[in-house]
Scaffold this motif. Structure first.
Motif, PDB file in Angstrom:
ATOM      1  N   ALA A 150       3.557 -15.944  13.341  1.00  0.00           N
ATOM      2  CA  ALA A 150       3.738 -15.291  12.044  1.00  0.00           C
ATOM      3  C   ALA A 150       4.376 -13.913  12.202  1.00  0.00           C
ATOM      4  O   ALA A 150       4.273 -13.278  13.251  1.00  0.00           O
ATOM      5  CB  ALA A 150       2.399 -15.160  11.324  1.00  0.00           C
ATOM      6  N   THR A 151       5.048 -13.473  11.141  1.00  0.00           N
ATOM      7  CA  THR A 151       5.599 -12.123  11.072  1.00  0.00           C
ATOM      8  C   THR A 151       4.935 -11.413   9.909  1.00  0.00           C
ATOM      9  O   THR A 151       4.844 -11.969   8.806  1.00  0.00           O
ATOM     10  CB  THR A 151       7.120 -12.152  10.863  1.00  0.00           C
ATOM     11  OG1 THR A 151       7.739 -12.851  11.953  1.00  0.00           O
ATOM     12  CG2 THR A 151       7.682 -10.732  10.804  1.00  0.00           C
ATOM     13  N   VAL A 152       4.466 -10.179  10.149  1.00  0.00           N
ATOM     14  CA  VAL A 152       3.737  -9.435   9.127  1.00  0.00           C
ATOM     15  C   VAL A 152       4.468  -8.137   8.808  1.00  0.00           C
ATOM     16  O   VAL A 152       4.821  -7.369   9.710  1.00  0.00           O
ATOM     17  CB  VAL A 152       2.294  -9.116   9.581  1.00  0.00           C
ATOM     18  CG1 VAL A 152       1.554  -8.334   8.501  1.00  0.00           C
ATOM     19  CG2 VAL A 152       1.550 -10.401   9.918  1.00  0.00           C
ATOM     20  N   PHE A 153       4.695  -7.911   7.523  1.00  0.00           N
ATOM     21  CA  PHE A 153       5.268  -6.665   7.031  1.00  0.00           C
ATOM     22  C   PHE A 153       4.141  -5.927   6.312  1.00  0.00           C
ATOM     23  O   PHE A 153       3.486  -6.506   5.432  1.00  0.00           O
ATOM     24  CB  PHE A 153       6.424  -6.941   6.073  1.00  0.00           C
ATOM     25  CG  PHE A 153       7.542  -7.723   6.704  1.00  0.00           C
ATOM     26  CD1 PHE A 153       8.621  -7.072   7.302  1.00  0.00           C
ATOM     27  CD2 PHE A 153       7.513  -9.110   6.714  1.00  0.00           C
ATOM     28  CE1 PHE A 153       9.643  -7.792   7.901  1.00  0.00           C
ATOM     29  CE2 PHE A 153       8.535  -9.840   7.315  1.00  0.00           C
ATOM     30  CZ  PHE A 153       9.608  -9.174   7.907  1.00  0.00           C
ATOM     31  N   ALA A 154       3.906  -4.667   6.674  1.00  0.00           N
ATOM     32  CA  ALA A 154       2.715  -3.997   6.151  1.00  0.00           C
ATOM     33  C   ALA A 154       2.975  -2.537   5.823  1.00  0.00           C
ATOM     34  O   ALA A 154       3.825  -1.872   6.426  1.00  0.00           O
ATOM     35  CB  ALA A 154       1.576  -4.103   7.166  1.00  0.00           C
ATOM     36  N   ASP A 155       2.215  -2.045   4.846  1.00  0.00           N
ATOM     37  CA  ASP A 155       2.232  -0.635   4.471  1.00  0.00           C
ATOM     38  C   ASP A 155       0.913  -0.328   3.771  1.00  0.00           C
ATOM     39  O   ASP A 155       0.552  -0.972   2.787  1.00  0.00           O
ATOM     40  CB  ASP A 155       3.399  -0.338   3.533  1.00  0.00           C
ATOM     41  CG  ASP A 155       3.421   1.107   3.074  1.00  0.00           C
ATOM     42  OD1 ASP A 155       3.668   1.983   3.913  1.00  0.00           O
ATOM     43  OD2 ASP A 155       3.182   1.347   1.874  1.00  0.00           O
ATOM     44  N   LYS A 156       0.185   0.681   4.287  1.00  0.00           N
ATOM     45  CA  LYS A 156      -1.120   1.026   3.757  1.00  0.00           C
ATOM     46  C   LYS A 156      -2.004  -0.231   3.722  1.00  0.00           C
ATOM     47  O   LYS A 156      -2.167  -0.876   4.734  1.00  0.00           O
ATOM     48  CB  LYS A 156      -0.984   1.676   2.373  1.00  0.00           C
ATOM     49  CG  LYS A 156      -0.159   2.965   2.387  1.00  0.00           C
ATOM     50  CD  LYS A 156      -0.100   3.566   1.009  1.00  0.00           C
ATOM     51  CE  LYS A 156       0.667   4.882   1.025  1.00  0.00           C
ATOM     52  NZ  LYS A 156       2.119   4.657   1.202  1.00  0.00           N
ATOM     53  N   TYR A 157      -2.569  -0.566   2.530  1.00  0.00           N
ATOM     54  CA  TYR A 157      -3.442  -1.730   2.442  1.00  0.00           C
ATOM     55  C   TYR A 157      -2.664  -3.016   2.172  1.00  0.00           C
ATOM     56  O   TYR A 157      -3.255  -4.094   2.099  1.00  0.00           O
ATOM     57  CB  TYR A 157      -4.460  -1.544   1.314  1.00  0.00           C
ATOM     58  CG  TYR A 157      -5.508  -0.498   1.588  1.00  0.00           C
ATOM     59  CD1 TYR A 157      -6.431  -0.656   2.621  1.00  0.00           C
ATOM     60  CD2 TYR A 157      -5.570   0.662   0.820  1.00  0.00           C
ATOM     61  CE1 TYR A 157      -7.387   0.303   2.882  1.00  0.00           C
ATOM     62  CE2 TYR A 157      -6.534   1.630   1.070  1.00  0.00           C
ATOM     63  CZ  TYR A 157      -7.438   1.443   2.097  1.00  0.00           C
ATOM     64  OH  TYR A 157      -8.397   2.403   2.347  1.00  0.00           O
ATOM     65  N   ASN A 158      -1.353  -2.913   1.983  1.00  0.00           N
ATOM     66  CA  ASN A 158      -0.570  -4.082   1.580  1.00  0.00           C
ATOM     67  C   ASN A 158       0.082  -4.771   2.760  1.00  0.00           C
ATOM     68  O   ASN A 158       0.503  -4.116   3.719  1.00  0.00           O
ATOM     69  CB  ASN A 158       0.521  -3.650   0.593  1.00  0.00           C
ATOM     70  CG  ASN A 158      -0.051  -3.020  -0.652  1.00  0.00           C
ATOM     71  OD1 ASN A 158      -0.875  -3.606  -1.335  1.00  0.00           O
ATOM     72  ND2 ASN A 158       0.366  -1.787  -0.939  1.00  0.00           N
ATOM     73  N   SER A 159       0.199  -6.088   2.657  1.00  0.00           N
ATOM     74  CA  SER A 159       0.903  -6.829   3.703  1.00  0.00           C
ATOM     75  C   SER A 159       1.507  -8.113   3.141  1.00  0.00           C
ATOM     76  O   SER A 159       1.020  -8.678   2.162  1.00  0.00           O
ATOM     77  CB  SER A 159      -0.044  -7.179   4.860  1.00  0.00           C
ATOM     78  OG  SER A 159      -1.009  -8.145   4.452  1.00  0.00           O
ATOM     79  N   VAL A 160       2.609  -8.516   3.765  1.00  0.00           N
ATOM     80  CA  VAL A 160       3.250  -9.799   3.487  1.00  0.00           C
ATOM     81  C   VAL A 160       3.333 -10.526   4.824  1.00  0.00           C
ATOM     82  O   VAL A 160       3.965 -10.029   5.766  1.00  0.00           O
ATOM     83  CB  VAL A 160       4.659  -9.621   2.892  1.00  0.00           C
ATOM     84  CG1 VAL A 160       5.331 -10.980   2.711  1.00  0.00           C
ATOM     85  CG2 VAL A 160       4.599  -8.890   1.556  1.00  0.00           C
ATOM     86  N   ARG A 161       2.709 -11.683   4.911  1.00  0.00           N
ATOM     87  CA  ARG A 161       2.659 -12.446   6.161  1.00  0.00           C
ATOM     88  C   ARG A 161       3.406 -13.757   5.967  1.00  0.00           C
ATOM     89  O   ARG A 161       3.107 -14.514   5.042  1.00  0.00           O
ATOM     90  CB  ARG A 161       1.203 -12.722   6.544  1.00  0.00           C
ATOM     91  CG  ARG A 161       0.993 -13.372   7.902  1.00  0.00           C
ATOM     92  CD  ARG A 161      -0.498 -13.561   8.150  1.00  0.00           C
ATOM     93  NE  ARG A 161      -0.817 -13.895   9.515  1.00  0.00           N
ATOM     94  CZ  ARG A 161      -0.857 -15.143   9.991  1.00  0.00           C
ATOM     95  NH1 ARG A 161      -0.602 -16.162   9.183  1.00  0.00           N
ATOM     96  NH2 ARG A 161      -1.174 -15.359  11.252  1.00  0.00           N
TER      97      ARG A 161
END
Length: 209
Positions: free
Chosen positions: A91-102
């Motif tokens: 998987a690839t995870v894009f994250a910032d603060k409490y948010n993420s897109v996996r």
């Protein structure tokens, strides 16, 4: 037969006016404020008003989204520009603060159903998630096709400094296409954050390629 799939959402850690006085001058009969002092007091009062900011976890309306595809291709999805990017196994995870897109592509020979997600995927996710609470499983339509959506709550990983966790709202979409298998998009953010439109932007952008 579909393989068992476990895809738990990852939570992120949030790295967590001045006033001024006005002088007055007086005489034996009256008391007035000088123009320069009044102007300074007014400016100080204006500067003390806090600027409007997004609550922790909210994605700003000005966020830009850019197309992304995995190295092996197969699909494209728009992700928030500027977010950190990490690999978690396949998987690839894009994250910032409490948010993420996996985003994760998984081998599968049959389309997922509400029942298969409930009986196979959810137990596997629950076993790996603290504070897990299922909200709903349903079939939803997006611009790139239909998907099985599982909505649930889970605790974020502990803050590395404070050791505290926050409750996350998680949306897990499973897209399927014969011959290509599944793509699982898992979006998470702090509970009560207003991320309805950003998450719709991401999931509506999904396309097979």
């Amino acid at each position: 037969m579909r393989r068992a799939l476990a895809s738990a959402a990852a939570g992120l850690v949030l790295v967590a006016g001045a006033g001024a006085g006005a002088a007055a001058c007086s005489s034996s009969s009256t008391s007035t404020s000088s123009p320069s002092t009044s102007s300074a007091a007014s400016a100080a009062s204006s500067s003390a008003v806090p600027k409007e900011t997004n609550p922790p976890g909210d994605i700003p309306d000005t966020q830009v989204y850019v197309p992304w595809s995995p190295s092996g291709g197969g699909y494209t999805v728009k992700v928030p520009e500027g977010w950190s990017r990490t690999a978690q196994g396949s998987a690839t995870v894009f994250a910032d603060k409490y948010n993420s897109v996996r985003a994760e592509r998984v081998a599968a020979t049959s389309a997922p159903t509400v029942q298969s997600v409930r009986t196979t995927d959810i137990p596997a996710i629950q076993a790996k998630s603290k504070g897990f609470s299922l909200v709903n499983v349903s079939v939803v339509q997006r611009k790139g096709g239909s998907a099985v959506l599982a909505e649930y709550h889970a605790d974020s990983p502990p803050d590395q400094v404070t050791g505290k966790s926050v409750t996350l709202d998680v949306q897990r979409y499973v897209f399927y296409k014969a011959g290509k298998g599944e793509v699982v998009l898992t979006l998470s953010g702090a509970s009560n954050a207003d991320n309805v439109d950003p998450w719709r932007t991401v999931t509506d952008s999904f396309r097979w390629s």
